[in-house]
Design an enzyme around this catalytic site. Structure first.
Site, PDB file in Angstrom:
ATOM      1  N   SER A   1       1.415   3.853  -2.508  1.00  0.00           N
ATOM      2  CA  SER A   1       0.988   4.666  -3.418  1.00  0.00           C
ATOM      3  C   SER A   1       0.830   6.047  -2.690  1.00  0.00           C
ATOM      4  O   SER A   1       1.059   7.145  -3.140  1.00  0.00           O
ATOM      5  CB  SER A   1      -0.187   4.353  -4.349  1.00  0.00           C
ATOM      6  OG  SER A   1      -1.152   4.022  -3.556  1.00  0.00           O
ATOM      7  N   ARG A   2       0.134   5.926  -1.361  1.00  0.00           N
ATOM      8  CA  ARG A   2      -0.282   7.281  -0.872  1.00  0.00           C
ATOM      9  C   ARG A   2      -0.161   7.183   0.844  1.00  0.00           C
ATOM     10  O   ARG A   2       0.074   6.015   1.223  1.00  0.00           O
ATOM     11  CB  ARG A   2      -1.575   7.734  -1.420  1.00  0.00           C
ATOM     12  CG  ARG A   2      -2.791   6.808  -0.964  1.00  0.00           C
ATOM     13  CD  ARG A   2      -3.991   7.030  -1.804  1.00  0.00           C
ATOM     14  NE  ARG A   2      -4.849   6.312  -1.364  1.00  0.00           N
ATOM     15  CZ  ARG A   2      -5.901   6.356  -0.637  1.00  0.00           C
ATOM     16  NH1 ARG A   2      -5.899   7.681  -0.047  1.00  0.00           N
ATOM     17  NH2 ARG A   2      -6.848   5.476  -0.259  1.00  0.00           N
TER      18      ARG A   2
ATOM     19  N   TYR B   1     -14.296  -3.642   8.972  1.00  0.00           N
ATOM     20  CA  TYR B   1     -12.907  -2.943   8.993  1.00  0.00           C
ATOM     21  C   TYR B   1     -12.541  -3.239  10.028  1.00  0.00           C
ATOM     22  O   TYR B   1     -11.199  -3.461  10.350  1.00  0.00           O
ATOM     23  CB  TYR B   1     -13.128  -1.175   8.839  1.00  0.00           C
ATOM     24  CG  TYR B   1     -11.648  -0.611   8.873  1.00  0.00           C
ATOM     25  CD1 TYR B   1     -10.726  -0.455   7.765  1.00  0.00           C
ATOM     26  CD2 TYR B   1     -11.436  -0.149  10.040  1.00  0.00           C
ATOM     27  CE1 TYR B   1      -9.590   0.035   7.769  1.00  0.00           C
ATOM     28  CE2 TYR B   1     -10.035   0.443  10.055  1.00  0.00           C
ATOM     29  CZ  TYR B   1      -9.293   0.604   9.080  1.00  0.00           C
ATOM     30  OH  TYR B   1      -8.101   1.261   8.988  1.00  0.00           O
ATOM     31  N   ALA B   2     -13.382  -3.123  11.316  1.00  0.00           N
ATOM     32  CA  ALA B   2     -12.740  -3.221  12.550  1.00  0.00           C
ATOM     33  C   ALA B   2     -12.401  -4.823  12.874  1.00  0.00           C
ATOM     34  O   ALA B   2     -11.337  -5.097  13.349  1.00  0.00           O
ATOM     35  CB  ALA B   2     -13.771  -2.746  13.743  1.00  0.00           C
ATOM     36  N   ALA B   3     -13.173  -5.556  12.260  1.00  0.00           N
ATOM     37  CA  ALA B   3     -13.145  -6.810  12.534  1.00  0.00           C
ATOM     38  C   ALA B   3     -11.814  -7.440  11.778  1.00  0.00           C
ATOM     39  O   ALA B   3     -10.988  -8.215  12.263  1.00  0.00           O
ATOM     40  CB  ALA B   3     -14.164  -7.892  11.899  1.00  0.00           C
TER      41      ALA B   3
ATOM     42  N   ASN C   1       0.931  -2.702   5.469  1.00  0.00           N
ATOM     43  CA  ASN C   1       0.194  -1.476   5.662  1.00  0.00           C
ATOM     44  C   ASN C   1      -1.177  -1.429   4.770  1.00  0.00           C
ATOM     45  O   ASN C   1      -1.987  -0.707   5.173  1.00  0.00           O
ATOM     46  CB  ASN C   1       1.166  -0.243   5.171  1.00  0.00           C
ATOM     47  CG  ASN C   1       0.444   1.047   4.938  1.00  0.00           C
ATOM     48  OD1 ASN C   1       0.075   1.681   5.875  1.00  0.00           O
ATOM     49  ND2 ASN C   1       0.470   1.508   3.769  1.00  0.00           N
TER      50      ASN C   1
ATOM     51  N   GLY D   1       0.840  -1.325   0.110  1.00  0.00           N
ATOM     52  CA  GLY D   1      -0.122  -0.072   0.103  1.00  0.00           C
ATOM     53  C   GLY D   1       0.965   1.318  -0.034  1.00  0.00           C
ATOM     54  O   GLY D   1       0.310   2.106   0.870  1.00  0.00           O
TER      55      GLY D   1
ATOM     56  N   SER E   1      -5.334  -0.941  13.852  1.00  0.00           N
ATOM     57  CA  SER E   1      -6.100   0.288  13.826  1.00  0.00           C
ATOM     58  C   SER E   1      -6.746   0.387  15.519  1.00  0.00           C
ATOM     59  O   SER E   1      -6.970  -0.777  15.956  1.00  0.00           O
ATOM     60  CB  SER E   1      -7.100   0.494  12.963  1.00  0.00           C
ATOM     61  OG  SER E   1      -8.123   1.615  13.246  1.00  0.00           O
TER      62      SER E   1
ATOM     63  N   THR F   1      -2.079  -0.861  -5.648  1.00  0.00           N
ATOM     64  CA  THR F   1      -2.732  -1.091  -6.957  1.00  0.00           C
ATOM     65  C   THR F   1      -2.381  -0.166  -8.110  1.00  0.00           C
ATOM     66  O   THR F   1      -2.773  -0.546  -9.101  1.00  0.00           O
ATOM     67  CB  THR F   1      -4.325  -0.883  -6.679  1.00  0.00           C
ATOM     68  OG1 THR F   1      -4.447   0.218  -5.941  1.00  0.00           O
ATOM     69  CG2 THR F   1      -4.874  -2.072  -5.638  1.00  0.00           C
TER      70      THR F   1
END
Lengths: 82, 250
Positions: free
Chosen positions: B17-18, B158-160, B92, B15, B145, B40
């Site tokens: 790219s940004r 997302y949390a899972a 990441n 990840g 996170s 990507t």
């Protein structure tokens, strides 16, 4: 032509030497875990990764296949390779 | 790179790219690591890194939902950094979908888990297949996170996925600890970029008010911790989730 058994013997000896463990005679009947060799599951996984790379075969790609001895592992990778 | 170059440690970062991934790649290159990055899409920022660091920055386009592409990326990076030591992985890459669970499309749930969790596990797996052969120490760092620890309305999948990463770090740390490979999670608090894109100003203000250190998490806060965890000095820290949130969840 190297047999798979030779390859396993060679790689196991290397793994044992790297970790400073004693090396001994390795035959087709030698137990991989809980036997005479001082190797654990992580060492065994390392051996399998090396065998997969060197033979180009992935006998566990569709799921784990039970094996106990050096000979049983060799059979999973075929008898011989170039 | 030239065969005459002094050996360097190199690190896989997903990840790139940004956002945080880009900041991590930039910092690790500046610290003297080689970096194999994937994302990507390619970006001008990545081109700038290539311009400055040349072959020490390897990039390949990878969709983290595509496990065979992940394996191919690692093998290509190993080839590119031939003769140099793979030192670690920073997982990441991540994506987020927002919405109340009862109306969240199942395909979105699957995608988040696939990219954030399965993708991260597979990247670590592919890297470990290389690292194990050398039987030398290394580092695996999973960017999770605080939502995986405390939860947040609308971010269930997302949390899972992030809580899953923390569990993955703990289990893997036990598996590979014997060869000196450490595995840790870094759990950033809410940042201005990325995840908090889905949060409005009112929500961000509320987060700042509830944070003892009185601000949002900055990229540098995470970059510095990852830099430390990658160092030799962090060799006795493993299986942990390190929270960097200014005390918000304390």
């Amino acid at each position: 032509m190297t047999t798979t058994l030779d390859l396993i013997r060679e790689e196991l000896t290397q793994i044992l030497t790297d970790k400073g463990a004693a090396t001994g005679e390795i035959t087709a009947d030698t137990l991989l875990l809980n036997g005479p060799l001082d190797i654990d599951s992580l060492d065994l996984a390392t051996l399998v990764v090396i065998l997969e790379e060197k033979t180009g075969l992935s006998p566990f790609a569709d799921g784990f296949v039970l094996f106990h001895t050096v000979g049983e592992l060799a059979a999973l990778f075929g008898d011989a390779h170039d | 790179m030239r065969m005459t170059d002094a050996p360097r440690k190199w690190v896989l970062v997903s990840g790139v790219s940004r956002g945080l991934g880009l900041a991590l790649a930039r910092d690790l290159l500046a610290q003297g690591y080689g970096v194999a990055g994937c994302s990507t899409t390619f970006s001008d920022d990545l081109q700038a890194l290539k311009d400055v660091h040349g072959d020490w920055f390897f990039w390949q386009g990878v969709d983290m939902a595509d496990t065979s592409a992940i394996e191919a990326f690692v093998l290509a990076a190993v080839k590119a950094f031939n003769g140099h030591r793979m030192w670690g992985v920073v997982n990441n890459a991540g994506m987020s979908v927002e919405g109340i669970l009862s109306t969240l499309p199942v395909s979105d749930i699957e995608k988040v888990l696939q990219v954030n969790l399965t993708g991260a596990i597979c990247l670590a797996r592919s890297a470990l297949r290389q690292m194990m052969k050398t039987r030398k120490p290394g580092r695996i760092i999973n960017i999770s996170s605080i939502t995986g620890l405390r939860g947040y309305t609308g971010l269930t999948a997302y949390a899972a996925s992030k809580a899953g990463m923390d569990g993955f770090s703990r289990a893997l740390s036990r598996e590979v600890g014997r060869v000196g490979i450490t595995v840790n999670s870094v759990a950033p608090g809410y940042m201005k970029t990325q995840l908090s894109e889905g949060l409005d100003d009112r929500q961000l203000d509320q987060i700042v008010r509830r944070t003892p250190l009185g601000r949002l998490c900055e990229l540098a806060d995470i970059v510095h911790l990852v830099r430390f965890l990658l160092s030799e000095e962090a060799g006795f820290i493993t299986g942990q989730t390190l929270v960097v949130d200014g005390g918000l969840t304390s």
